[in-house]
Design a protein around this motif. Sequence first.
Motif, mmCIF file in Angstrom:
data_model
loop_
_atom_site.group_PDB
_atom_site.id
_atom_site.type_symbol
_atom_site.label_atom_id
_atom_site.label_comp_id
_atom_site.label_asym_id
_atom_site.label_seq_id
_atom_site.Cartn_x
_atom_site.Cartn_y
_atom_site.Cartn_z
ATOM 1 N N PRO A 1 0.805 -1.232 0.000
ATOM 2 C CA PRO A 1 0.000 0.000 0.000
ATOM 3 C C PRO A 1 0.834 1.277 0.000
ATOM 4 O O PRO A 1 0.495 2.245 -0.682
ATOM 5 C CB PRO A 1 -0.830 -0.104 1.281
ATOM 6 C CG PRO A 1 -0.806 -1.537 1.659
ATOM 7 C CD PRO A 1 0.449 -2.123 1.101
ATOM 8 N N ALA B 1 -7.247 -4.643 -4.977
ATOM 9 C CA ALA B 1 -7.611 -4.823 -3.570
ATOM 10 C C ALA B 1 -6.737 -3.940 -2.673
ATOM 11 O O ALA B 1 -7.231 -3.318 -1.725
ATOM 12 C CB ALA B 1 -7.489 -6.292 -3.172
ATOM 13 N N VAL B 2 -5.448 -3.868 -2.979
ATOM 14 C CA VAL B 2 -4.531 -3.017 -2.212
ATOM 15 C C VAL B 2 -4.921 -1.543 -2.391
ATOM 16 O O VAL B 2 -4.956 -0.772 -1.427
ATOM 17 C CB VAL B 2 -3.067 -3.264 -2.634
ATOM 18 C CG1 VAL B 2 -2.129 -2.195 -2.084
ATOM 19 C CG2 VAL B 2 -2.620 -4.654 -2.188
ATOM 20 N N TYR C 1 -7.903 -0.246 -3.284
ATOM 21 C CA TYR C 1 -9.172 0.041 -2.593
ATOM 22 C C TYR C 1 -8.975 0.094 -1.078
ATOM 23 O O TYR C 1 -9.533 0.954 -0.408
ATOM 24 C CB TYR C 1 -10.238 -1.000 -2.954
ATOM 25 C CG TYR C 1 -10.794 -0.876 -4.355
ATOM 26 C CD1 TYR C 1 -11.005 0.360 -4.965
ATOM 27 C CD2 TYR C 1 -11.129 -2.008 -5.085
ATOM 28 C CE1 TYR C 1 -11.522 0.466 -6.245
ATOM 29 C CE2 TYR C 1 -11.657 -1.917 -6.361
ATOM 30 C CZ TYR C 1 -11.851 -0.681 -6.936
ATOM 31 O OH TYR C 1 -12.382 -0.583 -8.202
ATOM 32 N N GLN C 2 -8.200 -0.828 -0.542
ATOM 33 C CA GLN C 2 -7.941 -0.828 0.898
ATOM 34 C C GLN C 2 -7.261 0.475 1.314
ATOM 35 O O GLN C 2 -7.638 1.094 2.297
ATOM 36 C CB GLN C 2 -7.075 -2.028 1.294
ATOM 37 C CG GLN C 2 -6.778 -2.127 2.778
ATOM 38 C CD GLN C 2 -8.007 -2.425 3.612
ATOM 39 O OE1 GLN C 2 -8.835 -3.254 3.239
ATOM 40 N NE2 GLN C 2 -8.151 -1.744 4.735
ATOM 41 N N LYS C 3 -6.274 0.887 0.539
ATOM 42 C CA LYS C 3 -5.528 2.102 0.890
ATOM 43 C C LYS C 3 -6.417 3.339 0.849
ATOM 44 O O LYS C 3 -6.393 4.151 1.776
ATOM 45 C CB LYS C 3 -4.337 2.288 -0.048
ATOM 46 C CG LYS C 3 -3.582 3.582 0.239
ATOM 47 C CD LYS C 3 -2.308 3.712 -0.526
ATOM 48 C CE LYS C 3 -1.621 5.023 -0.113
ATOM 49 N NZ LYS C 3 -0.213 5.011 -0.387
ATOM 50 N N GLY D 1 -10.323 2.333 2.517
ATOM 51 C CA GLY D 1 -10.280 1.815 3.882
ATOM 52 C C GLY D 1 -10.774 0.396 4.027
ATOM 53 O O GLY D 1 -10.650 -0.204 5.088
ATOM 54 N N SER D 2 -11.319 -0.161 2.954
ATOM 55 C CA SER D 2 -11.804 -1.544 2.976
ATOM 56 C C SER D 2 -12.061 -1.986 1.544
ATOM 57 O O SER D 2 -12.192 -1.142 0.648
ATOM 58 C CB SER D 2 -13.092 -1.658 3.801
ATOM 59 O OG SER D 2 -14.143 -0.920 3.185
ATOM 60 N N PRO D 3 -12.167 -3.295 1.339
ATOM 61 C CA PRO D 3 -12.514 -3.776 -0.010
ATOM 62 C C PRO D 3 -13.927 -3.322 -0.390
ATOM 63 O O PRO D 3 -14.727 -2.930 0.463
ATOM 64 C CB PRO D 3 -12.465 -5.302 0.129
ATOM 65 C CG PRO D 3 -11.745 -5.573 1.400
ATOM 66 C CD PRO D 3 -11.948 -4.381 2.281
#
Length: 183
Positions: A20, A105-106, A108-110, A113-115
């Motif tokens: 990330p 996925a990385v 979106y998470q970054k 804050g979540s998938p």
Amino acid sequence: MALTITTYTGAHFAPTEPAPEGVRIQDVAHALSLLCRGNGHVKQFFSVGQHCLHCAREAKARGWGSRVALACLLHDASEAYLSDVPRPFKASLPEYRVLENRLLAVIYQKFLGSPLTAREAALVKQVDDDMLYYDLKVLLNDAPQGPAPVMQTAFSYQVLPFAQVEREYLELFEALMSEVHGA
């Protein structure tokens, strides 16, 4: 050791083992503003960045909220690191799709804050598919299947300067991030 690419900001990023902290929105905005839709097989240049702007604005106009609009802005962000592969060909590249999904996925998470939830992913795909209808019609003179999707925004295929697309991408990103995270 993972193989890396050198990004616009000078980072060394491993797209096959994404971290990330290596994902920089400046790299995404810059690269997508220079990357042509359809692997360049279009009547005129039209960037992936401009496509993402259209998708995000359309999602917002449909009332789907800032989180889905931000996901639409980012839905092709992996292409800044992996490059674009046309949809029909991508279906025959399962390894590429694994890499793309891992990297997304990385991302979106970054930034989110979540998938994405299943519902959010379906909305992003719907906007992307609806926009593809017009991309095919305008950029390729192709006859897309089915009826024309009803769009809530007016959008243009005018060739915009790369720097303008990059700037608009970053401005919309900042606005949506503020709405999503209340910053």
